[in-house]
Scaffold this active site. Structure first.
Site, PDB file in Angstrom:
ATOM      1  N   HIS A   1     -31.558  19.961   0.468  1.00 44.24           N
ATOM      2  CA  HIS A   1     -31.878  20.511  -0.729  1.00 44.24           C
ATOM      3  C   HIS A   1     -33.356  20.269  -0.935  1.00 44.24           C
ATOM      4  O   HIS A   1     -34.103  21.132  -1.949  1.00 44.24           O
ATOM      5  CB  HIS A   1     -30.897  19.860  -1.988  1.00 44.24           C
ATOM      6  CG  HIS A   1     -29.586  20.388  -1.952  1.00 44.24           C
ATOM      7  ND1 HIS A   1     -29.371  21.625  -2.546  1.00 44.24           N
ATOM      8  CD2 HIS A   1     -28.409  19.548  -1.908  1.00 44.24           C
ATOM      9  CE1 HIS A   1     -28.248  21.812  -2.360  1.00 44.24           C
ATOM     10  NE2 HIS A   1     -27.545  20.747  -1.965  1.00 44.24           N
TER      11      HIS A   1
ATOM     12  N   TYR B   1     -22.210  15.656  -0.012  1.00 49.99           N
ATOM     13  CA  TYR B   1     -21.462  16.953  -0.580  1.00 49.99           C
ATOM     14  C   TYR B   1     -22.214  17.961  -0.873  1.00 49.99           C
ATOM     15  O   TYR B   1     -23.328  17.864  -1.656  1.00 49.99           O
ATOM     16  CB  TYR B   1     -20.640  16.477  -1.838  1.00 49.99           C
ATOM     17  CG  TYR B   1     -19.411  16.136  -1.871  1.00 49.99           C
ATOM     18  CD1 TYR B   1     -18.547  16.079  -0.743  1.00 49.99           C
ATOM     19  CD2 TYR B   1     -18.749  15.498  -3.015  1.00 49.99           C
ATOM     20  CE1 TYR B   1     -17.332  15.709  -0.632  1.00 49.99           C
ATOM     21  CE2 TYR B   1     -17.378  14.953  -3.017  1.00 49.99           C
ATOM     22  CZ  TYR B   1     -16.502  15.374  -1.761  1.00 49.99           C
ATOM     23  OH  TYR B   1     -15.363  14.844  -2.021  1.00 49.99           O
ATOM     24  N   GLU B   2     -22.022  19.120  -0.574  1.00 50.88           N
ATOM     25  CA  GLU B   2     -22.592  20.568  -0.922  1.00 50.88           C
ATOM     26  C   GLU B   2     -23.925  20.501  -0.854  1.00 50.88           C
ATOM     27  O   GLU B   2     -24.708  20.939  -1.574  1.00 50.88           O
ATOM     28  CB  GLU B   2     -22.478  20.536  -2.595  1.00 50.88           C
ATOM     29  CG  GLU B   2     -20.903  20.290  -3.262  1.00 50.88           C
ATOM     30  CD  GLU B   2     -19.936  21.046  -2.242  1.00 50.88           C
ATOM     31  OE1 GLU B   2     -20.018  21.999  -1.558  1.00 50.88           O
ATOM     32  OE2 GLU B   2     -18.649  20.614  -2.459  1.00 50.88           O
ATOM     33  N   GLY B   3     -24.320  20.239   0.694  1.00 53.84           N
ATOM     34  CA  GLY B   3     -25.767  20.127   0.820  1.00 53.84           C
ATOM     35  C   GLY B   3     -26.311  18.783   0.787  1.00 53.84           C
ATOM     36  O   GLY B   3     -26.325  18.229  -0.398  1.00 53.84           O
TER      37      GLY B   3
END
Lengths: 593, 593
Positions: free
Chosen positions: B441, B434-436
């Site tokens: 990251h 999720y979300e990268g």
């Protein structure tokens, strides 16, 4: 779709372990490399026959208990039939019992191949093999005649019934009763839980191996006996074995886990196998095989996951080259990104190293069972006692991580049913629990196999490893890794010594507290050893085939293991040498809140 | 059934982070500790209203796309209603926009409480909050008036639509088009995948935030704009947003992940939010919140898992005391076994340390947004840029491990639907995606936030940590841990320097190859820092309450973290300082085979 590498399997079996040389032992007389290769071809063809959509279907429509019976997917029926027809159930058994006297190492390779295709289907045949093996070893002549032919032909299947509600990790608490009958049989009464393949509609009869306590038997593990309990009697009548529930599991859904009741109507007949009160040690014969097979299943599922991820990484384009000197005008396949390569190499290093380790254990099993040399038999018995829990645990624990790394390669797609990773990640999660949890095996390794054994098996192990290390030290390109392995083995003995010292003035909770970390350290050393062995052979073969990519890949993967995995031992060493015992409950306050 | 510890939450919020002192800032003027506590009480009551059987039901009967619409479990409808009625959607927004000016740190605590109860339900409200936040920040006055009241009241929900088939980790490839219309609106055309809560029957209107490319916009990320696309227009007409598929996921099944098509009939209207071509940076406002919230979700799910495992470990009897001096006549609760305690302490150390880390990031967000001091604003902006990906990644990755350890405490039962662990382990697995993803990251942290930033943010971070380290060095009982943390921070700077040197003569694939390990090192340092902070406060409070078990438990858990987690840094350090680059593709042979 490739789910395992035959080239790698052949490399490990024939080049590293020289399984073909087992035919120096009379028992395996007939089999040479070519024969064994053909057997693996058959396994491969059998795997090809299983349709991927059936694997997905049998996962999505999990078996339900309806009207007292469980129905499983027709693909499982077909698989069991083909497996038995290929002669694989009794493959390792003597010809006199209907078997083919094939080395167990090869049978393990067969199951690895099939596991990479469907880890849930092979549960059925694995259990049948185990039951046949116990009967072949401990059964009476009559039991052999009655049960073996039908198990080997696939007409019947089997299970192992150990766990009860209050008796999971601790088998000493088993309460299932066996009441002696006048005809020499027993009446069985009790419930068993988590029985894999405990009910299904594949065969008309299921042969349960049941641990139970003969009335009046001693307390604890020494009062447990082993019984054969078929679901149908010889006259075809129902033997009072009832399915009272099915567990809904996270994965391996094609194999139902059953809650069974034996003797609800007091008419369940069981037959003692082997000696009374020695059931646990008899069962352990099957358990030890089952344990290696769980480790192997870790490698098998990880193999499927790796080849799926590898293919995806070659096809999926996303992002630019991180190497700015390369063309930046378009997206590249993600296999070019170092972090994706790290995840893939980590899987490959686990898979190939662990497969080598486990197949080596199986080759010890073959040597232990059939070597004419008593010293050898003792040596391999000791090595197996030491290494079986390690092969099981390393394969299981790192199998889970490895499959999850494969899922991660897929990004969001990995989390969906559009690709098989989502299922494989659920399937593999059971392995650190099956056949003894990681915690239990770690206690067994450190407590029993090392400390109580006073390091005897460990000394044999060190001799074996150091033979390879010394050979590797002569090869320039492997020297550094071999020397690192040697250093870490010294650290391991230092840690062992430190823990042995602790036994003198401390209770077991103190010196066994970090058994789990000790297990992890030892498992990593064993897989490191395998990598040294594989690298030695790769270098030898490179003398003739210096450009062979397979061999270059072996060496690179060995380097990866020593660069990325071996350094973890540093942290483990610090913790294992520490005298801090934060995990041991020391006072009346319960700090876990 | 307890699924989180209020005592611990209060300790972190009020004793460690002193959130009540945020009311020195005008914006939060009204709230003192008592008010804030009452808000948390409300969240707790709301969590209590969710029935465990509904969580299980909404998992087992996953939403299906039928006749173009997705139906979700009625419990989700009720939850969204109660959440909005409690005022939580707009809680952090200014009163002028209908909000309550509550610190985001407290809103994060609210969501942590609710996440521990049902991580899948809060996806809906989390997205609504994010959409409202983007509109509040970048929307026109008219957009605020049109959308905010209905989002805040729960009448409408929202989503974020970023991913496309060929554009996952790499948003530069987005192809969804926005065609300018004469009235200032845009016609939107394109498909989006993996849209969480992208379709449902909870609200009559769903407000999608869509990344798209205005016709003629520059290539790459600098040509992406952000649009508001409601599923219904002001006149109630359908806005040509179609659901063309639903993904079957491993977990978080109460929230459907949708494949959406915008403008199949060329009649989909979108409204530009903020500036044209700046869509990605606008969206990142929401993304950064979403990232912290993913990290927090890791802690929330791990909290539920930990308290389930803790309760089970206290009840489940199996095995004898390993301490032979204790009564050996009967089975003991497994919480007495050191290995079970290790698994529980590991979960507790993750949960409480990570929760502290994430709530601290949220408190930076409050300070950054509302401090009148420009230097402070800059400082917290830099710290947030540096730490947001770390909080997300550590919470996600270790959240997965932590929940799996909780499952392991249950043994075979953990793998079955008889207990919630099986579901929680499936739910939590999405977080590192999720979300990268973790890989993305890690590249962002090392490449952007550290190397490109030339260590400026890192220097600020070090000053912050060292303030606490120096304080801890004065306390005898924490001194050793503080001094270890300080040493590891030195190692971290040594590693950073080493990698910075590599940038001079090498391409990015060389110096970024091990970004993932760098991320893991830095994440561990941050949670170590939190443990030092929590231990300092615990010792201060012990002066008055020397017998408080809660405080003793804090100190023991800190010791556990430094004994069991910090040593992992040794292996990471070796690898990060190594010049081996086995993961970088260097020649034409593809060794991944």
């Amino acid at each position: 779709m490739k789910l395992y590498s035959r080239e790698n399997l052949d490399f490990i079996l024939f080049d590293v372990l020289s399984v073909q040389e087992l035919n120096k032992l009379t028992f395996f007389g007939e089999y040479d490399k070519e024969n064994l290769g053909m057997i693996l071809d058959t396994a491969s063809e059998l795997a090809d026959k299983i349709k991927p959509e059936h694997i997905a279907e049998s996962d999505r429509n999990e078996p339900e208990l309806k009207n007292g019976r469980v129905q499983v997917h027709s693909a499982v029926h077909e698989f069991v039939k083909s497996y038995a027809e290929a002669g694989f159930v009794g493959a390792a058994l003597p010809e006199a019992l209907g078997g083919f006297q094939i080395p167990k190492t090869i049978v393990a390779a067969i199951d690895f191949i099939l596991c990479s295709k469907s880890n849930s289907f092979i549960m059925y045949t694995d259990l049948a093999k185990g039951v046949a093996n116990v009967i072949a070893t401990f059964g009476t002549e009559a039991q052999k005649q009655r049960f073996l032919p039908n198990l080997l032909s696939g007409k019947w299947l089997g299970t192992m019934c150990l766990t009860e509600t209050e008796s999971g990790s601790s088998l000493a608490n088993i309460t299932t009763k066996a009441i002696p009958q006048s005809d020499g049989s027993y009446q069985i009464k009790g419930q068993k839980i988590f029985i894999s393949a405990g009910d299904h509609d594949i065969t008309e009869n299921i042969i349960h191996l049941v641990l139970a306590r003969i009335e009046g038997a001693p307390q604890g593990t020494k009062g447990i006996s082993l019984f054969l309990v078929p679901t149908r009697l010889e006259n075809g009548e129902d033997n009072d074995v009832g399915s009272i529930g099915i567990y809904h599991k996270m994965g391996q859904k094609a194999t139902p886990a059953m809650h069974l009741e034996f003797g609800a109507n007091d008419t369940c007949v069981g037959y003692l196998v082997g000696e009374a009160h020695k059931g646990l040690s008899h069962m352990f014969l099957m358990m030890d095989n089952a344990r290696l097979s769980v480790g192997s299943m870790g490698a098998g599922i990880a193999s499927a996951a790796y080849y799926h991820a590898l293919r995806y990484a070659k096809e999926r384009k996303q992002g630019k080259h991180l190497d700015e000197s390369k063309d930046a005008s378009e997206s590249v396949a993600i296999i070019n990104h170092p972090d994706v390569r790290r995840m893939l190499l980590s899987q490959k290093a686990f898979l190939e190293g662990t497969l080598g380790f486990i197949l080596q254990c199986y080759s010890y099993l073959d040597l232990q069972k059939h070597s004419p040399n008593e010293d050898e038999v003792e040596k391999y018995t000791r090595l197996l006692n030491l290494l079986t829990p390690v092969a099981k645990t390393y394969g299981a624990e790192h199998g889970v991580s490895s499959v999850n790394q494969a899922l991660q390669v897929f990004g969001g797609y990995g989390y969906t049913a559009d690709f098989p990773l989502e299922q494989l990640a659920r399937d593999v999660r059971i392995l650190p629990i099956y056949e003894g949890t990681t915690g239990i095996h770690a206690l067994g390794l450190l407590g029993r196999q090392v400390l109580r054994d006073q390091g005897k098996a460990l000394a044999i192990w060190r001799d074996e490893v150091m033979k390879d290390v010394h050979q590797a030290l002569e090869i320039k390109e492997i020297e550094a890794s071999a020397s690192r392995l040697s250093l870490e083995i010294e650290h391991f003995f230092e840690i062992t010594q430190h823990l042995a010292e602790l036994t003198k003035k401390n209770t077991a909770d103190i010196y066994l507290a970090d058994a789990n970390l000790y297990m992890e350290f030892f498992g990593t050393l064993n897989v490191g050893w395998q990598w040294i062995k594989q690298a030695i052979v790769a270098y030898e073969k490179m003398q003739e085939r210096p450009d062979a990519v397979f061999l270059k890949s072996k060496v690179k993967t060995m380097e990866f293991f020593f660069t990325y995995e071996i350094p973890n031992l540093k942290g483990l060493k610090e913790r294992l040498l520490s005298l801090e015992r934060t995990t041991v409950k020391t006072d009346d306050d319960e700090i876990l809140m």
